[in-house]
Design an enzyme around this catalytic site. Structure first.
Site, PDB file in Angstrom:
ATOM      1  CG  HIS A   1     -10.346  -7.629   7.703  1.00  0.00           C
ATOM      2  ND1 HIS A   1      -9.389  -8.270   8.874  1.00  0.00           N
ATOM      3  CD2 HIS A   1     -10.321  -8.394   6.644  1.00  0.00           C
ATOM      4  CE1 HIS A   1      -7.943  -8.916   8.170  1.00  0.00           C
ATOM      5  NE2 HIS A   1      -8.554  -7.992   6.518  1.00  0.00           N
TER       6      HIS A   1
ATOM      7  CD  GLU B   1      -1.576  -2.366   1.701  1.00  0.00           C
ATOM      8  OE1 GLU B   1      -0.609  -2.836   2.098  1.00  0.00           O
ATOM      9  OE2 GLU B   1      -2.689  -3.149   1.523  1.00  0.00           O
TER      10      GLU B   1
END
Lengths: 314, 337
Positions: free
Chosen positions: B135, B67
């Site tokens: 998550h 990322e």
């Protein structure tokens, strides 16, 4: 290759600029943190021959020399450093210089410029073919994941970018032997990136590395790595006590690894008399002091500038 | 790109996102889409489906699980003249590239004195789906706290399209929060579905304006994202108890429509601020302060948001994450207070 005169002039301009900035820190004209590139000039001087206007360069917290060779206006840059209405209206300062015309920027976060450089390289790959991007890092940044991630990404995407690692052996106070395993240049090899390692005060060695790496990146649209070994003549920042480096080490480096002395020696070797060199020194000295004078003639930023520009349209 | 009329019932929010991206990429050749699994797979939620097939792998491509590298690459590409749209698969992953968000993406326009622009969109999936604290987060306030990032949080199919177009055409960096239930749910099954004709040309929605979803005279529920959909169900339940609940959709955390929040809050004596993000130092407090600063003492307020991390098991998640039932309960409690 730069002629002895070109090399000497370029290094001298850089040296005088950095020394003048150092003085401005001492007098309080600059109140922020300051990182000077004295001792590292020859790397940028040689790189400058290979940079084209269509190339981009993303530099570090020690950015002035890279900015100069990438074509950033020295007066505008100095005005920004001197906290006037300069290149970025007083909001970037010395570690955050942005010049979209010269395709130059820098960041004060170690290693974080490399991913951004990949973005400039992606732009060159997709719409401005032939241009490349240089990501400058220090050897300290070579231990940041951002740099490794970017090396991998650049290799996978065949991005035209050159990783230039200026290895001055110290991450602030920590010597490379305590922070860094293995050989820096070999870190590129793990990603299939061709690398060149050279002495950063050896003009010929630098020239070989830059000409080969830039040609490889331009021709094949792929990343390359250059590791240039230099010595940082000042502390990490102006005001650093610098007691962590042995006196003998510094003395030896000041004697043997000063880019200005090396360039001057080459000038003498090319038949220049002391008188001619002194005349040239005077010429370059006036040029640089004119930069400072022009920068100091610019106003301070308008106070309203502080609250402007968080967004384009708000 | 259009599905057959008979299949339109199956359309989800992810279809809408993909259709907008398709349309905008046709309009603007500078748009490139990259991120993890956005290419051949078309995104783990299907929000980039068919894009690579349509535009090829130079404009739509997968990245390594890096990322920091690809968000930084998006920033540099935006500054150089492209208009990148990157996907952070789950917003929870933002931690691994936070320097690029905090110090580069948000700051470069300001620090450059306006000389560089960073026109990029960071699309990212948020919200509780039973996947625990790495998550299921929303983290909207984490972005909104940083000067220099616009933060849009669509609650409805119409905004999923309109705000996304606005984000793509913005010259500023935009974090676009896509709630997983909005991406996954069939539009026809949503409590509030304003997508009358999902194939119509999409217009950019106004950024920085709250929207009244429902009129109500007893309590105003102010929420964003999936909490708006939950509030619609809660309002129906409250109606059966003779409580008239209005709903205001925040839509845009940055810029925040502070005046609009205050004027909407004036429509009822009480306001319940609901958020799926963490309560502390977050959106609920910001909304309450914005209202209190403008109309001090006029409206009685309470907030309903997460006070711990999201647990995995459903019975625990239900304890923590606001739902239609808990919103109705909190609204009743506020009215009784």
């Amino acid at each position: 290759m730069l002629t002895p005169r070109q090399l000497y002039e370029t290094v001298l301009r850089m040296r005088l600029l950095e020394e003048g900035v150092g003085v401005a820190v001492q007098t309080g004209e600059i109140h922020g943190e300051m990182h000077l590139g004295i001792g590292q000039e020859m790397v940028s001087a040689v790189m400058g021959q290979y940079l084209q206007p269509r190339d981009a360069l993303v530099s570090t917290h020690r950015p002035h020399l890279h900015a100069l060779v990438k074509g950033v206006d020295p007066v505008q840059m100095l005005a920004e450093l001197l906290e006037r209405d300069g290149l970025n209206h007083g909001k970037g300062g010395h570690m955050h210089l942005f010049d979209p015309v010269a395709s130059f920027m820098c960041t004060g976060i170690v290693g974080s410029g490399a991913p951004i450089a990949a973005g400039y390289a992606l732009h060159r790959k997709l719409v401005a073919q032939g241009g490349l991007t240089v990501a400058v890092v220090g050897e300290g940044a070579m231990n940041q994941g951002a740099v490794f991630e970017t090396m991998n990404l650049a290799a996978v995407l065949s991005l035209p970018m050159v990783f230039l690692c200026e290895n001055n052996d110290y991450g602030i106070s920590v010597p490379r032997r305590l922070s860094t395993a293995g050989q820096l240049v070999e870190r590129g090899a793990g990603f299939g990136i061709n690398g060149w390692e050279c002495d950063g005060v050896d003009q010929r060695a630098l020239d070989e590395a830059f000409s080969a790496a830039f040609a490889d990146t331009r021709k094949h649209s792929r990343p390359t790595l250059i590791v240039a070994h230099v010595y940082r003549f000042r502390g990490h920042y102006e005001g650093d006590t610098d007691h962590y480096r042995p006196a003998e080490e510094k003395e030896t480096a000041f004697r043997d690894r000063d880019p200005l002395l090396v360039a001057r020696r080459d000038l003498v070797g090319a038949g220049w008399s002391d008188e001619r060199i002194v005349a040239l020194d005077g010429e370059i000295g006036r040029e640089v002091s004119d930069w400072f004078e022009a920068a100091r003639s610019l106003p301070f930023p308008d106070p309203s500038e502080a609250r402007r520009g968080t967004f384009v349209d708000v | 790109m259009c599905e057959s009329a008979g299949a339109s019932d199956r359309r989800t929010g992810a279809h809408l996102v993909a259709a907008v991206l398709m349309e905008e990429m046709r309009r603007d050749e500078g748009i490139v889409v990259f991120g993890e699994d956005v290419g051949a797979l078309g995104g783990v939620f299907g929000a980039t489906r068919r894009l690579q097939r349509e535009f090829g792998d130079t404009r739509v491509f997968d990245t390594p699980i890096s990322e920091t590298a690809f968000v930084g690459m998006a920033i540099g590409a935006a500054q150089a003249g492209l208009r990148p749209i990157v996907e952070i698969m789950f917003v929870d992953f933002i931690g691994v590239c936070f320097d690029q968000v905090l110090n580069q993406m948000a700051k470069n326009h300001y620090m450059s004195g306006g000389r560089v622009r960073v026109p990029l969109v960071m699309r990212t999936a948020v919200g509780s789906i039973g996947s625990a604290a790495q998550h299921s987060q929303v983290l909207s306030a984490t972005f909104a706290h940083i000067p220099g990032i616009k933060v849009l949080f669509p609650a409805t199919p119409g905004d999923l399209r309109g705000l996304l177009v606005a984000a793509i055409r913005s010259d500023d960096p935009v974090v676009f929060l896509e709630h997983k239930w909005l991406l996954k749910s069939r539009l026809v099954e949503l409590p509030f579905n304003d997508a009358d004709s999902p194939d119509s040309p999409v217009e950019p929605a106004a950024v920085g304006k709250v929207r009244r979803i429902r009129d109500g005279s007893d309590v105003t529920i102010i929420a964003s994202g999936w909490m708006v959909q939950q509030a619609v169900v809660a309002a129906r339940e409250l109606e059966t108890a003779d409580i008239s609940a209005g709903i205001v959709d925040i839509r845009s955390l940055v810029p925040l429509d502070r005046e609009g929040l205050a004027s909407e809050a004036l429509r009822a004596p009480c306001a319940l601020i609901v958020d799926e993000d963490f309560a502390g130092f977050g959106t609920t407090g910001e909304v309450m302060a914005s209202i209190a600063e403008r109309i001090p003492g006029e409206v009685r307020m309470a907030r309903h948001a997460l006070d711990v991390s999201q647990p995995a098991a459903l019975v625990l998640e239900e304890q923590v994450v606001p739902s239609a039932r808990s919103i109705a309960l909190q609204a009743k409690r506020l009215l009784r207070a």
